[in-house]
Design a protein around this motif. Structure first.
Motif, PDB file in Angstrom:
ATOM      1  N   PRO A   1       0.832  -1.204   0.000  1.00  0.00           N
ATOM      2  CA  PRO A   1       0.000   0.000   0.000  1.00  0.00           C
ATOM      3  C   PRO A   1       0.864   1.251   0.000  1.00  0.00           C
ATOM      4  O   PRO A   1       1.929   1.283   0.630  1.00  0.00           O
ATOM      5  N   VAL A   2       0.410   2.263  -0.700  1.00  0.00           N
ATOM      6  CA  VAL A   2       1.155   3.517  -0.783  1.00  0.00           C
ATOM      7  C   VAL A   2       1.402   4.096   0.604  1.00  0.00           C
ATOM      8  O   VAL A   2       2.456   4.687   0.869  1.00  0.00           O
ATOM      9  N   ARG A   3       0.466   3.884   1.517  1.00  0.00           N
ATOM     10  CA  ARG A   3       0.602   4.467   2.858  1.00  0.00           C
ATOM     11  C   ARG A   3       1.800   3.897   3.632  1.00  0.00           C
ATOM     12  O   ARG A   3       2.217   4.510   4.616  1.00  0.00           O
ATOM     13  N   ARG A   4       2.328   2.762   3.202  1.00  0.00           N
ATOM     14  CA  ARG A   4       3.540   2.276   3.867  1.00  0.00           C
ATOM     15  C   ARG A   4       4.663   3.296   3.697  1.00  0.00           C
ATOM     16  O   ARG A   4       5.516   3.460   4.575  1.00  0.00           O
ATOM     17  N   TYR A   5       4.690   3.980   2.559  1.00  0.00           N
ATOM     18  CA  TYR A   5       5.764   4.922   2.239  1.00  0.00           C
ATOM     19  C   TYR A   5       5.329   6.379   2.369  1.00  0.00           C
ATOM     20  O   TYR A   5       6.175   7.262   2.525  1.00  0.00           O
ATOM     21  N   VAL A   6       4.030   6.623   2.278  1.00  0.00           N
ATOM     22  CA  VAL A   6       3.492   7.986   2.417  1.00  0.00           C
ATOM     23  C   VAL A   6       2.366   7.916   3.450  1.00  0.00           C
ATOM     24  O   VAL A   6       1.178   7.980   3.122  1.00  0.00           O
ATOM     25  N   PRO A   7       2.716   7.764   4.719  1.00  0.00           N
ATOM     26  CA  PRO A   7       1.681   7.600   5.745  1.00  0.00           C
ATOM     27  C   PRO A   7       0.774   8.804   5.893  1.00  0.00           C
ATOM     28  O   PRO A   7      -0.337   8.689   6.418  1.00  0.00           O
ATOM     29  N   GLU A   8       1.225   9.952   5.404  1.00  0.00           N
ATOM     30  CA  GLU A   8       0.420  11.180   5.520  1.00  0.00           C
ATOM     31  C   GLU A   8      -0.681  11.260   4.468  1.00  0.00           C
ATOM     32  O   GLU A   8      -1.490  12.207   4.472  1.00  0.00           O
ATOM     33  N   LEU A   9      -0.778  10.289   3.548  1.00  0.00           N
ATOM     34  CA  LEU A   9      -1.745  10.345   2.453  1.00  0.00           C
ATOM     35  C   LEU A   9      -3.180  10.337   2.971  1.00  0.00           C
ATOM     36  O   LEU A   9      -3.581   9.444   3.717  1.00  0.00           O
ATOM     37  N   LYS A  10      -3.963  11.330   2.560  1.00  0.00           N
ATOM     38  CA  LYS A  10      -5.388  11.387   2.858  1.00  0.00           C
ATOM     39  C   LYS A  10      -6.140  11.639   1.551  1.00  0.00           C
ATOM     40  O   LYS A  10      -5.710  12.454   0.720  1.00  0.00           O
ATOM     41  N   LEU A  11      -7.244  10.925   1.370  1.00  0.00           N
ATOM     42  CA  LEU A  11      -8.079  11.077   0.184  1.00  0.00           C
ATOM     43  C   LEU A  11      -9.520  11.306   0.610  1.00  0.00           C
ATOM     44  O   LEU A  11      -9.853  11.196   1.797  1.00  0.00           O
ATOM     45  N   VAL A  12     -10.390  11.576  -0.347  1.00  0.00           N
ATOM     46  CA  VAL A  12     -11.795  11.815  -0.018  1.00  0.00           C
ATOM     47  C   VAL A  12     -12.457  10.556   0.525  1.00  0.00           C
ATOM     48  O   VAL A  12     -13.475  10.632   1.209  1.00  0.00           O
ATOM     49  N   ASP A  13     -11.881   9.389   0.229  1.00  0.00           N
ATOM     50  CA  ASP A  13     -12.407   8.117   0.722  1.00  0.00           C
ATOM     51  C   ASP A  13     -11.292   7.409   1.493  1.00  0.00           C
ATOM     52  O   ASP A  13     -10.273   7.030   0.919  1.00  0.00           O
ATOM     53  N   GLU A  14     -11.483   7.227   2.788  1.00  0.00           N
ATOM     54  CA  GLU A  14     -10.446   6.633   3.623  1.00  0.00           C
ATOM     55  C   GLU A  14     -10.147   5.193   3.224  1.00  0.00           C
ATOM     56  O   GLU A  14      -8.996   4.750   3.265  1.00  0.00           O
ATOM     57  N   ASP A  15     -11.171   4.433   2.819  1.00  0.00           N
ATOM     58  CA  ASP A  15     -10.934   3.055   2.396  1.00  0.00           C
ATOM     59  C   ASP A  15     -10.022   3.010   1.176  1.00  0.00           C
ATOM     60  O   ASP A  15      -9.122   2.172   1.089  1.00  0.00           O
ATOM     61  N   VAL A  16     -10.245   3.907   0.235  1.00  0.00           N
ATOM     62  CA  VAL A  16      -9.397   3.968  -0.950  1.00  0.00           C
ATOM     63  C   VAL A  16      -7.973   4.341  -0.572  1.00  0.00           C
ATOM     64  O   VAL A  16      -7.006   3.757  -1.078  1.00  0.00           O
ATOM     65  N   ALA A  17      -7.819   5.284   0.330  1.00  0.00           N
ATOM     66  CA  ALA A  17      -6.478   5.706   0.759  1.00  0.00           C
ATOM     67  C   ALA A  17      -5.699   4.534   1.345  1.00  0.00           C
ATOM     68  O   ALA A  17      -4.481   4.440   1.182  1.00  0.00           O
ATOM     69  N   ARG A  18      -6.398   3.629   2.035  1.00  0.00           N
ATOM     70  CA  ARG A  18      -5.727   2.456   2.602  1.00  0.00           C
ATOM     71  C   ARG A  18      -5.401   1.410   1.540  1.00  0.00           C
ATOM     72  O   ARG A  18      -4.431   0.673   1.668  1.00  0.00           O
ATOM     73  N   GLN A  19      -6.215   1.336   0.492  1.00  0.00           N
ATOM     74  CA  GLN A  19      -6.111   0.242  -0.470  1.00  0.00           C
ATOM     75  C   GLN A  19      -5.114   0.488  -1.593  1.00  0.00           C
ATOM     76  O   GLN A  19      -4.534  -0.460  -2.128  1.00  0.00           O
ATOM     77  N   ILE A  20      -4.923   1.729  -2.008  1.00  0.00           N
ATOM     78  CA  ILE A  20      -4.108   2.007  -3.197  1.00  0.00           C
ATOM     79  C   ILE A  20      -2.687   1.478  -3.017  1.00  0.00           C
ATOM     80  O   ILE A  20      -2.034   1.734  -1.996  1.00  0.00           O
ATOM     81  N   THR A  21      -2.215   0.754  -4.033  1.00  0.00           N
ATOM     82  CA  THR A  21      -0.864   0.200  -4.009  1.00  0.00           C
ATOM     83  C   THR A  21       0.076   1.012  -4.887  1.00  0.00           C
ATOM     84  O   THR A  21      -0.358   1.833  -5.709  1.00  0.00           O
ATOM     85  N   VAL A  22       1.349   0.743  -4.743  1.00  0.00           N
ATOM     86  CA  VAL A  22       2.356   1.392  -5.585  1.00  0.00           C
ATOM     87  C   VAL A  22       2.090   1.075  -7.051  1.00  0.00           C
ATOM     88  O   VAL A  22       2.167   1.951  -7.915  1.00  0.00           O
ATOM     89  N   MET A  23       1.755  -0.185  -7.368  1.00  0.00           N
ATOM     90  CA  MET A  23       1.485  -0.551  -8.761  1.00  0.00           C
ATOM     91  C   MET A  23       0.279   0.189  -9.309  1.00  0.00           C
ATOM     92  O   MET A  23       0.257   0.577 -10.482  1.00  0.00           O
ATOM     93  N   ASN A  24      -0.748   0.432  -8.477  1.00  0.00           N
ATOM     94  CA  ASN A  24      -1.895   1.216  -8.940  1.00  0.00           C
ATOM     95  C   ASN A  24      -1.479   2.582  -9.458  1.00  0.00           C
ATOM     96  O   ASN A  24      -2.075   3.102 -10.410  1.00  0.00           O
TER      97      ASN A  24
END
Length: 450
Positions: free
Chosen positions: A79-102
């Motif tokens: 997940p992107v948040r492993r490397y960018v823990p500060e990431l916030k999006l309009v949908d919290e579930d999406v923010a947790r799910q997005i991967t580097v490959m995405n």
């Protein structure tokens, strides 16, 4: 006709002040240039003249990230948040799910970009992502997004502890001796560089201002489109991707960037994304490439791995610089490799289908209007008026209404005139069969008005 003759002829035909083209075939480089850096302050263009290559930058950002993968510092499936823990999006579930490959293959579900970031940094850009619309769940579909690649840049910063530009220089530019590939305007003005040009309604060319068309802060947009380079350096870049990694990347990772990660439908970009690369089959032969469009400057890089071939084409006028690049690339493929690349033919006008798709479609930055008049279907696309009004900077001109035609495959179309000639895409439907969106240049525009 040789390369130099063809390049000069087509530059005159399209009215481009300055162009630079480079071809790599069987290890040999051939360069052709025509015209001047600027209509107002002319200097001759050559293979060492700098152009803003815009989204071709993404190939550097992705490759730098792959160096970190090879070093065990980043995992593509993480997940992107492993490397960018500060990431916030309009949908919290999406923010947790997005991967580097995405991010790397444009399947994060992001809209195109963020327009109103004031903090001129990648950290500031990421802070603003909380306002960016989401168009699909992660992994559901590909939609080309500048925002996703700027977020890749923030991963690179956080993992290396360096500013993105310094990290890319350390990971790639310095070891590959790409000494004329830069980001900072201070590095541009001490070299020979072109000025972009746009046409007024009467056809008059005028300098394009700002020189880079980045409105989300120059540094904040650098990973997606900030590089300035030359045909000579870009051929060296192509050599690297055709080679065995030069000790920087294991060959299986380098060449694995070409492999399809997600398919594309009816897209001018190609038939699929690799890791960053657009994959496209031409006359039965696989190619990979990436284009870029800035403010009055256009770039095209195409590589044919199985033929040890690459071509770079750079221009300094819009919108016809795009068409010039496509014309030169096609000529080179046929002239050097015997590969013929032709646009599909549209079917006759169908008024019922045309009126079904007519309406306004939008992304965060632009409006796209489809109109049917009983005999012709047209597409117009431009920056939203409120965004122009809120900006202190001059922006590229809109693309006026131009004819499009349906293709034989259901809901697919092709642009047949104007600065977007040859662009292909398709209309999306919901489960009930209603038209809900249109893909143009790999971006999903959502239908907002009939």
């Amino acid at each position: 006709m040789n390369l130099q003759e063809f390049v000069a002829e087509k530059a005159r035909e399209f009215g481009i002040p300055g162009v630079a083209v480079g071809v790599l075939t069987a290890g040999e480089e051939t360069f052709a240039s025509y015209g001047v850096t600027s209509a107002d302050n002319p200097q001759p263009v050559d293979e060492r003249t700098l152009f803003h290559v815009a989204s071709v930058t993404k190939t550097f950002t992705a490759t730098a990230l792959m160096r970190l993968v090879s070093q065990g510092k980043v995992e593509l499936t993480a997940p992107v948040r492993r490397y960018v823990p500060e990431l916030k999006l309009v949908d919290e579930d999406v923010a947790r799910q997005i991967t580097v490959m995405n991010l790397l293959n444009h399947t994060a579900g992001f809209d195109w970009n963020l327009m109103d970031v004031e903090d001129d940094s990648l950290a500031g850009f990421v802070d603003g992502l909380a306002k960016l619309p989401l168009i699909a769940p992660p992994g559901a579909r590909a939609s080309y997004s500048q925002a996703g690649y700027n977020l890749v840049g923030r991963i690179i910063e956080n993992v290396t502890g360096l500013p993105y530009e310094k990290a890319v220089s350390t990971l790639l530019l310095e070891p590959l001796e790409l000494s004329n590939t830069v980001y900072d305007l201070d590095d541009v003005i001490v070299r020979k560089f072109v000025v972009g040009h746009n046409r007024d309604e009467d056809g008059t060319l005028r300098p394009a201002v700002p020189w880079k068309a980045n409105r989300a802060g120059e540094r904040g947009n650098n990973p997606g489109g900030g590089i300035v380079s030359t045909t000579s350096d870009l051929l060296r870049w192509a050599r690297f991707h055709l080679g065995t990694g030069d000790g920087l990347l294991p060959v299986e990772l380098l060449h694995g960037m070409r492999d399809e990660t997600v398919p594309l439908r009816a897209s001018t970009l190609g038939d699929g994304f690799g890791i960053c690369w657009f994959r496209r089959e031409v006359d039965g032969v696989r190619t990979i490439g990436h284009g870029g469009s800035g403010n009055g400057q256009f770039a095209e890089l195409l590589v044919v791995p199985e033929r040890d071939f690459a071509i770079v084409s750079l221009t300094n006028a819009g919108p016809d610089g795009y068409t010039f690049n496509q014309t030169v690339v096609r000529w080179a493929l046929e002239h050097y490799l015997g590969l013929v690349d032709r646009d599909p033919e549209p079917i006759p006008y169908d008024d019922v289908r045309a009126r079904e798709v007519a309406g306004r479609y939008e992304i965060d930055a632009m409006n796209l209007d489809i109109a049917a008049d009983g005999s012709r279907l047209t597409l117009a696309v431009g920056i939203k008026p409120e965004i122009r009004a809120a900006s202190d900077a001059e922006m590229p001109p809109d693309y006026p209404a131009a004819a499009i035609g349906f293709l034989p495959a259901e809901d697919e179309y092709i642009v047949t005139e104007g600065g977007l000639t040859g662009q292909r895409g398709y209309f999306s439907r919901n489960p009930e069969g209603t038209i809900t969106g249109i893909d143009l240049a790999g971006r999903l525009f959502t239908k907002t008005h009939p």
